[in-house]
Enzyme design. Structure first.
Site, PDB file in Angstrom:
ATOM      1  N   GLU A  57      -3.696   7.418  -4.185  1.00  0.00           N
ATOM      2  CA  GLU A  57      -3.616   6.140  -3.464  1.00  0.00           C
ATOM      3  C   GLU A  57      -3.314   5.004  -4.435  1.00  0.00           C
ATOM      4  OE1 GLU A  57      -7.215   4.152  -1.839  1.00  0.00           O
ATOM      5  OE2 GLU A  57      -6.218   4.347   0.099  1.00  0.00           O
ATOM      6  N   TYR A  68       0.859  -1.188   0.000  1.00  0.00           N
ATOM      7  CA  TYR A  68       0.000   0.000   0.000  1.00  0.00           C
ATOM      8  C   TYR A  68       0.891   1.231   0.000  1.00  0.00           C
ATOM      9  CZ  TYR A  68      -3.310   3.544   1.535  1.00  0.00           C
ATOM     10  OH  TYR A  68      -4.081   4.670   1.615  1.00  0.00           O
TER      11      TYR A  68
END
Ligand code: ADP
Ligand code: MG
Length: 399
Positions: free
Chosen positions: A207, A119
């Site tokens: 993101e 991530y």
């Protein structure tokens, strides 16, 4: 403003970030040529909606099959079949709410051989007034869930705007992700490119979940979710061109045309207020007396009668609205202008729900007089507290 994954990837590619090849399509007929162009042997058919959690999402229609909104395909036939099932169907994910979102675009992408999923996100950290990175080894997962259950697996740091991103930031990322050697170098390289894109395009959030390590040992941006700072859109016409209005709340689009600060909320009381502080206080006091606001709306300091009329129309177009509270402190904004705007709007669209008006400040007497003499069924209020109680009572009595 948000954009689709395929648009975000094209943008990031322009800054040199590693993304797979892919083709966006709008009709099932385009699926085959897209798949041929990419060549395979593995393809991924990805729903393009402004919401995450697509992989684990479910389509409402049985005809769309059991699989989620991101599907691996091993043949051109399969790509075609998935495209036929997914286009036009409604995908429900943790981020869409129960109503789901209709899938009108697909991204056909080269399938990657995934070794690991990480991530990585970049956002504006208001506490430090800097751009911050959030990285974690727990890719593919909901980051809120990781923050809750294993906060030690999340590393955050911010970048000094005077220096920009530096090699030591790259090392921090590599260390957090357990990367060394060539992959650690790549981590710095990818982070620098994403950071450059973030700054150049005035993003609010970028993101990448997941950022992957491929089986042949390279980093790749496998998913990309980007939002932009709306206040900077005037200097990015290329970004504005990516806008997909079908993904946005129609009322918010209408409001932006009139330069009104409007956010749709879930409650029943429509609010028309001037000044963000007064608007927030109005939302709070409605909640205090036991109802919920249907929107945040700041008509601004020097709103014209037309703007007030537009604002009122947007509020009344919302079927959730069971009552309206107009709460204006006239400073630069004059109470008589508000009164005329409200009356013009009521005359144009009618008034099906109770309306409480609280005016204070410049030209207040004139404003009140205009409303009295209009003959409209308006409940006048003396102060904020009185106004909130009156509208809550009116809404409760109406149901
Ligand atoms: P979402 O976050 O909306 O579920 P993603 O783009 O992250 O959508 O896709 C979900 C999962 O599907 C990823 O975590 C990854 O495992 C897999 N995936 C996505 N794109 C590809 C691709 N090009 N090749 C292989 N697997 C993919
Ligand atoms: Mg994802």
């Amino acid at each position: 403003m948000n954009i689709h994954e395929y648009q975000a990837k094209a943008l990031l590619k322009g800054f040199g970030a590693p993304v797979s090849n892919g083709v966006a399509i709008f009709t099932p007929a385009e699926a085959e040529s897209a798949a041929r162009e990419l060549g395979g042997p593995l393809w991924v058919v990805k729903s393009q909606i402004h919401a995450g959690g697509r992989g684990k999402g479910k389509f409402k229609e049985e005809s769309a099959g059991e699989k989620g909104g991101v599907r691996l395909a091993k043949s051109i036939e399969e790509v075609k079949a998935f495209a036929g099932q997914m286009l036009g169907s409604t995908l429900v994910t943790v981020q869409t709410g129960p109503a789901g979102k209709q899938v009108n675009r697909l991204y056909i992408e080269d399938g990657s051989d995934i070794e690991k999923e990480f991530y990585l996100s970049i956002l504006v950290d208001r506490a430090t007034s800097r751009i911050a990175f959030v990285v974690s080894t727990e890719g593919g997962m909901d980051i809120e869930e990781v923050a809750h259950s294993a906060p030690e697996k999340i590393k955050t740091f911010s970048v000094d705007p005077a220096t920009g991103i530096m090699p030591h930031h790259g090392l921090t990322i590599a260390k957090a992700l357990g990367l060394s050697g060539a992959l650690a170098k790549e981590a710095y390289d990818v982070a620098s490119k994403l950071y450059a894109a973030f700054v150049a395009k005035d993003m609010a959030m970028l993101e990448v979940n997941p950022l992957i390590v491929t089986k042949d040992g390279h980093l790749k941006v496998l998913d990309a979710k980007v939002s932009f700072d709306s206040n900077s859109l005037y200097r990015h016409p290329d970004v504005v061109a990516l806008r997909d209005e079908t993904e946005e709340d129609q009322k918010e689009i209408e409001a932006s045309k009139f330069d009104l600060a409007y956010i749709a909320l879930d409650g029943t009381i429509g609010c028309m207020v001037n000044g963000a502080g007064l608007a927030m206080a109005t939302l709070d006091i409605i909640q205090l007396y036991g109802e919920s606001p249907a929107n945040f709306l700041d008509v601004g300091g020097g709103a014209s009668e037309e703007k007030v009329t537009a604002a009122f129309k947007i509020i009344t177009s919302d079927p959730k609205v069971k009552g309206i509270l107009v709460n204006i402190f006239g400073g630069i904004m004059k109470c008589d202008v508000i009164a005329r705007g409200v009356i013009a709007a009521v005359k144009a669209v009618g008034l099906q729900v109770p309306l409480v008006v609280r005016l204070e400040g410049t030209n207040v007497e004139l404003g009140k007089q205009i409303i009295r003499e209009s003959g409209l069924n308006v409940i006048p209020a003396d102060d904020l507290d009185d106004a909130a109680q009156k509208i809550v009572k009116a809404v409760k009595e109406a149901v």
